[in-house]
Write a protein that holds these residues in place. Structure first.
Motif, mmCIF file in Angstrom:
data_model
loop_
_atom_site.group_PDB
_atom_site.id
_atom_site.type_symbol
_atom_site.label_atom_id
_atom_site.label_comp_id
_atom_site.label_asym_id
_atom_site.label_seq_id
_atom_site.Cartn_x
_atom_site.Cartn_y
_atom_site.Cartn_z
ATOM 1 N N ILE A 187 0.849 -1.182 0.000
ATOM 2 C CA ILE A 187 0.000 0.000 0.000
ATOM 3 C C ILE A 187 0.892 1.242 0.000
ATOM 4 N N LEU A 188 0.653 2.153 -0.924
ATOM 5 C CA LEU A 188 1.405 3.407 -0.949
ATOM 6 C C LEU A 188 0.981 4.288 0.219
ATOM 7 N N LEU B 194 4.172 -3.324 8.017
ATOM 8 C CA LEU B 194 5.548 -2.879 8.196
ATOM 9 C C LEU B 194 5.790 -1.666 7.298
ATOM 10 N N PRO B 195 6.290 -0.553 7.857
ATOM 11 C CA PRO B 195 6.562 0.601 7.000
ATOM 12 C C PRO B 195 7.763 0.342 6.099
ATOM 13 N N LEU B 196 7.659 0.763 4.855
ATOM 14 C CA LEU B 196 8.769 0.668 3.911
ATOM 15 C C LEU B 196 9.295 2.079 3.708
ATOM 16 N N GLY C 105 13.688 8.760 5.182
ATOM 17 C CA GLY C 105 13.275 7.933 6.308
ATOM 18 C C GLY C 105 11.785 7.862 6.557
ATOM 19 N N THR C 106 10.992 8.688 5.873
ATOM 20 C CA THR C 106 9.538 8.611 6.057
ATOM 21 C C THR C 106 8.994 7.453 5.226
ATOM 22 N N PRO C 107 7.978 6.758 5.728
ATOM 23 C CA PRO C 107 7.434 5.623 4.976
ATOM 24 C C PRO C 107 6.819 6.060 3.649
ATOM 25 N N SER C 108 7.271 5.430 2.570
ATOM 26 C CA SER C 108 6.691 5.710 1.250
ATOM 27 C C SER C 108 5.616 4.684 0.907
ATOM 28 N N ALA C 109 5.646 3.566 1.622
ATOM 29 C CA ALA C 109 4.669 2.499 1.393
ATOM 30 C C ALA C 109 4.592 1.634 2.656
ATOM 31 N N VAL C 110 3.612 0.755 2.649
ATOM 32 C CA VAL C 110 3.421 -0.177 3.757
ATOM 33 C C VAL C 110 3.287 -1.580 3.174
ATOM 34 N N LEU C 111 4.005 -2.507 3.762
ATOM 35 C CA LEU C 111 3.858 -3.919 3.409
ATOM 36 C C LEU C 111 3.008 -4.553 4.498
ATOM 37 N N ARG C 112 1.873 -5.105 4.094
ATOM 38 C CA ARG C 112 0.960 -5.717 5.053
ATOM 39 C C ARG C 112 0.838 -7.199 4.759
ATOM 40 N N VAL C 113 0.971 -8.010 5.789
ATOM 41 C CA VAL C 113 0.784 -9.452 5.650
ATOM 42 C C VAL C 113 -0.345 -9.870 6.584
ATOM 43 N N ALA C 114 -1.082 -10.907 6.198
ATOM 44 C CA ALA C 114 -2.235 -11.314 6.989
ATOM 45 C C ALA C 114 -2.508 -12.794 6.818
ATOM 46 N N ILE C 115 -3.090 -13.384 7.857
ATOM 47 C CA ILE C 115 -3.566 -14.763 7.793
ATOM 48 C C ILE C 115 -4.923 -14.834 8.486
ATOM 49 N N PRO C 116 -5.761 -15.790 8.090
ATOM 50 C CA PRO C 116 -7.066 -15.930 8.728
ATOM 51 C C PRO C 116 -6.926 -16.417 10.173
ATOM 52 N N LEU C 117 -7.795 -15.956 11.030
ATOM 53 C CA LEU C 117 -7.811 -16.403 12.422
ATOM 54 C C LEU C 117 -8.826 -17.535 12.560
ATOM 55 N N THR C 118 -8.480 -18.672 12.014
ATOM 56 C CA THR C 118 -9.365 -19.830 12.115
ATOM 57 C C THR C 118 -8.709 -20.919 12.910
#
Length: 160
Positions: free
Chosen positions: A87-88, A140-142, A147-160
């Protein structure tokens, strides 16, 4: 005249109640402790995955190569059973391992993205309207230039 109950039969109900209440309290505490442990462990595993993936994504952010980032997200998402989203800083989704980014809404106001754009690690457990299930997200900020975040890396898994 009725014969009085023996003392043992007078004590059993109260002891049984004390045992049941104690067992319930210990079970409740153990269940909450296990849930907390597994949530922390899952968040830690997601953070490690994000840090590993971040190096590969950073190479394609300056200048932006959205096609390469989409390929990385799809390939790594499939091989790790993890949803990966880039995500930018303005909230635009560049790549996602599960969905087509053009059909996704702006992610700027998602709690984990806001935390990551603030410079820290973002974490959230919530319902995903895109996937229709409860998910754990770690963002996680990229860092870009300055040094300011230009994008965000997001990871996710289902809570099952």
């Amino acid at each position: 005249m009725r014969k009085p109950k023996p003392l043992i039969w007078q004590l059993i109900p109260s002891y049984l109640l004390i045992i049941l209440v104690s067992l319930g309290a210990v079970s409740w505490f153990a269940l909450n402790s296990l849930n907390s442990f597994f949530a922390q462990r899952t968040a830690h595993v997601l953070e490690i995955r994000a840090r590993i993936i971040a190096g590969q994504v950073l190479e394609h952010l300056q200048p932006l190569d959205a096609a390469a980032i989409r390929r990385i997200c799809r390939n790594l998402g499939r091989s790790t059973d993890t949803r990966i989203t880039v995500i930018l800083a303005d909230g635009t989704v560049v790549a996602d391992s599960e969905e087509e980014p053009g059909r996704m809404e702006n992610h700027r106001r998602r709690p984990e993205v806001l935390q990551a754009l603030g410079g820290g690690l973002g974490r959230s457990e919530r319902f995903s309207s895109t996937l229709g299930q409860r998910m754990m997200y770690v963002a996680l900020p990229l860092a870009g230039e300055g040094g300011t975040p230009s994008a965000v890396l997001r990871v996710a898994i289902p809570l099952t």
